[in-house]
Design a protein around this motif. Structure first.
Motif, short mmCIF file in Angstrom:
data_model
loop_
_atom_site.label_atom_id
_atom_site.label_comp_id
_atom_site.label_asym_id
_atom_site.label_seq_id
_atom_site.Cartn_x
_atom_site.Cartn_y
_atom_site.Cartn_z
N GLY A 1 26.53 -7.65 49.20
CA GLY A 1 27.85 -7.20 48.78
C GLY A 1 27.82 -6.59 47.40
N LEU A 2 28.80 -5.71 47.14
CA LEU A 2 28.91 -5.03 45.86
C LEU A 2 30.30 -5.27 45.28
N ILE A 3 30.36 -5.65 44.00
CA ILE A 3 31.61 -5.71 43.25
C ILE A 3 31.45 -4.71 42.11
N LEU A 4 32.17 -3.62 42.20
CA LEU A 4 31.99 -2.49 41.28
C LEU A 4 33.24 -2.32 40.43
N ILE A 5 33.07 -2.25 39.13
CA ILE A 5 34.18 -2.09 38.20
C ILE A 5 34.09 -0.70 37.58
N SER A 6 35.12 0.11 37.83
CA SER A 6 35.19 1.50 37.33
C SER A 6 33.87 2.23 37.58
N PRO A 7 33.45 2.34 38.84
CA PRO A 7 32.09 2.82 39.13
C PRO A 7 31.93 4.34 39.00
N LEU A 8 30.71 4.75 38.76
CA LEU A 8 30.28 6.14 38.88
C LEU A 8 29.49 6.26 40.18
N PHE A 9 29.55 7.43 40.82
CA PHE A 9 28.68 7.64 41.98
C PHE A 9 28.30 9.10 42.17
N ARG A 10 29.07 10.01 41.56
CA ARG A 10 28.72 11.42 41.64
C ARG A 10 27.88 11.83 40.44
N ALA A 11 27.26 13.02 40.55
CA ALA A 11 26.59 13.59 39.38
C ALA A 11 27.64 13.87 38.31
N PRO A 12 27.26 13.89 37.03
CA PRO A 12 28.26 14.12 35.98
C PRO A 12 28.98 15.46 36.15
N SER A 13 30.29 15.45 35.93
CA SER A 13 31.03 16.71 35.85
C SER A 13 30.62 17.43 34.57
N TRP A 14 31.00 18.70 34.47
CA TRP A 14 30.66 19.42 33.25
C TRP A 14 31.27 18.76 32.02
N THR A 15 32.48 18.22 32.18
CA THR A 15 33.15 17.55 31.06
C THR A 15 32.38 16.31 30.64
N GLU A 16 32.02 15.47 31.63
CA GLU A 16 31.27 14.26 31.30
C GLU A 16 29.89 14.60 30.76
N TRP A 17 29.24 15.59 31.35
CA TRP A 17 27.91 15.98 30.90
C TRP A 17 27.95 16.41 29.43
N PHE A 18 28.95 17.22 29.06
CA PHE A 18 29.09 17.67 27.68
C PHE A 18 29.41 16.50 26.76
N TYR A 19 30.29 15.61 27.21
CA TYR A 19 30.67 14.42 26.43
C TYR A 19 29.44 13.56 26.16
N ASN B 1 23.44 13.47 20.98
CA ASN B 1 23.13 14.09 19.69
C ASN B 1 23.52 13.18 18.53
N LEU B 2 24.66 12.52 18.66
CA LEU B 2 25.06 11.57 17.61
C LEU B 2 24.04 10.44 17.49
N LEU B 3 23.59 9.94 18.63
CA LEU B 3 22.59 8.86 18.62
C LEU B 3 21.28 9.33 18.00
N TYR B 4 20.88 10.55 18.33
CA TYR B 4 19.60 11.07 17.85
C TYR B 4 19.61 11.27 16.33
N PHE B 5 20.71 11.84 15.81
CA PHE B 5 20.74 12.19 14.39
C PHE B 5 21.31 11.08 13.51
N TYR B 6 22.28 10.30 14.05
CA TYR B 6 22.98 9.34 13.19
C TYR B 6 22.92 7.89 13.69
N GLY B 7 22.33 7.66 14.86
CA GLY B 7 22.30 6.31 15.39
C GLY B 7 23.68 5.83 15.81
N MET B 8 23.90 4.53 15.71
CA MET B 8 25.19 3.95 16.12
C MET B 8 26.22 4.14 15.00
N CYS B 9 26.63 5.36 14.80
CA CYS B 9 27.57 5.70 13.73
C CYS B 9 29.00 5.37 14.17
N GLY B 10 29.91 5.47 13.23
CA GLY B 10 31.31 5.13 13.51
C GLY B 10 31.93 5.98 14.60
#
Length: 376
Positions: A149-167, A173-182
């Motif tokens: 059985g599966l209990i899924l909370i706010s699941p993903l299942f499709r490939a990222p949309s262009w909006t999500e991919w860009f987000y 990029n923030l992680l690469y250059f600044y780490g866990m910044c504000g």
């Protein structure tokens, strides 16, 4: 805590409960672990009782998301029946070596199989949040006989949309250059929670958001970035959903960025084996299939706050009754002394007896329209 060596590196697995019981494995969302993603649910006495009465819990953390610098701390559950009084909490997992880490979502799914084999587990129940829900869905599709059985909370299942991919690229990029910044932490908090708990200039953010912010401070940016890159390169699972035969229960809040994704996933699953629990501002709407273990077309009229992606933290009590009836399909029940707890906002007295009767389980009923103004 166990450290399981896999083909793609070591995984941290926290085990709670009697290992002779059926297994329930959990997998958190991006940048979270079992404490920051599931503690709200397991600190809810009724829900924790239901889960620990029936399962041994195996909390799997994504690579580099465990808490690795040992300090002694207390992780005291609210009720005595949990029998979990103390835990060595971990802080700040060390950066993982890129050559030893999982490179894609298939690697992450295969790691779960290695964890199951390490503990000698057969078929398991799975619970995942957003990115974790995707990994567990992929695992269930690849290894059908290992998931009941599966209990899924706010699941993903499709490939990222262009909006999500860009987000996601912005976050990478923030992680690469600044780490866990504000700024990155703010983007992640918006991913997890509704605006109501995140607060604004007039309303302070809630305690659960402040606690999550502190947990994010412990993360290493490089570890989060590797998980994010794997999720951002995920393939579409749509074609395989109809062939998924395990029962599936989906929770989603109407303020979640992945609300439409959850609704679309429900429409693609075999309706005989799936159910959707949708948390809107005034209603909890449950749309089950015939064999999902829940009564069909159940709308429960309750005044419930809007909810984001992490239902496990924002509305853990509201997960209780849907999970309880879902587990009934497996012959699993809550302990008798808590079967009608007044603490739960979804106590059985709130639900029409006709909708919960066994005779109704084979009918295809249309959703009941309810005038919200009748309820206070």
């Amino acid at each position: 805590e166990h450290h399981v060596r896999t083909r793609c590196g070591s995984l941290s697995v926290i085990v709670y409960g009697d290992q002779h019981k059926p297994a329930l494995i959990t997998y958190p969302d991006l940048a979270l672990n079992h404490v920051s993603c599931f503690q709200g649910l397991f600190f809810c006495p009724e829900a924790a009782s239901l889960l620990l009465h029936n399962f041994c819990i195996y909390h799997i953390s994504p690579p580099g998301h465990e808490r690795a610098k040992s300090i002694v701390g207390f992780y005291i559950h609210i009720v005595s029946f949990l029998a979990l009084s103390q835990e060595f909490l971990q802080l700040g997992a060390a950066p993982i070596c890129p050559s030893a880490s999982a490179r894609c979502v298939d690697d992450l799914a295969d790691q779960i199989l290695e964890v199951l084999n390490f503990f000698g587990l057969g078929a398991v129940m799975c619970m995942g949040v957003t990115a974790g829900a995707y990994i567990l869905t992929l695992f269930a599709m690849k290894y059908k006989k290992r998931v009941i059985g599966l209990i899924l909370i706010s699941p993903l299942f499709r490939a990222p949309s262009w909006t999500e991919w860009f987000y996601n690229k912005v976050m990478s990029n923030l992680l690469y250059f600044y780490g866990m910044c504000g700024l990155l932490k703010e983007l992640l908090l918006q991913r997890y929670f509704s605006k109501e708990v995140c607060g604004n200039t007039e309303i302070p953010e809630s305690d659960i958001v402040q606690a999550c912010r502190r947990f994010l401070d412990e993360r290493h940016g490089s570890n989060v970035m590797q998980f994010l890159q794997a999720i951002n390169g995920r393939p579409d699972l749509t074609s395989g959903l109809k062939r998924l035969r395990c029962r599936t229960l989906i929770f989603v809040g109407d303020s979640s960025p992945f609300h439409s994704e959850a609704l679309h996933m429900t429409s693609k699953l075999d309706r005989r084996f799936s159910a959707l629990v949708e948390y809107s501002t005034f209603l909890i709407i449950c749309k089950p299939g015939v064999s999902s273990g829940l009564s069909p077309a159940l709308k429960i009229p309750l005044k419930v706050q809007a909810c984001g992606s992490m239902v496990t933290e924002e509305q853990p009590h509201a997960m209780l009754i849907p999970m309880e009836y879902f587990f009934m399909g497996y012959g699993l029940y809550r302990p008798c002394h808590l079967s009608d707890s007044p603490r739960s906002p979804l106590s059985p007295s709130c639900i029409s007896p006709e909708l919960l009767s066994p005779e109704s389980s084979g009918l295809n009923l249309k959703p009941i329209k309810i005038r919200v103004s009748h309820y206070t």
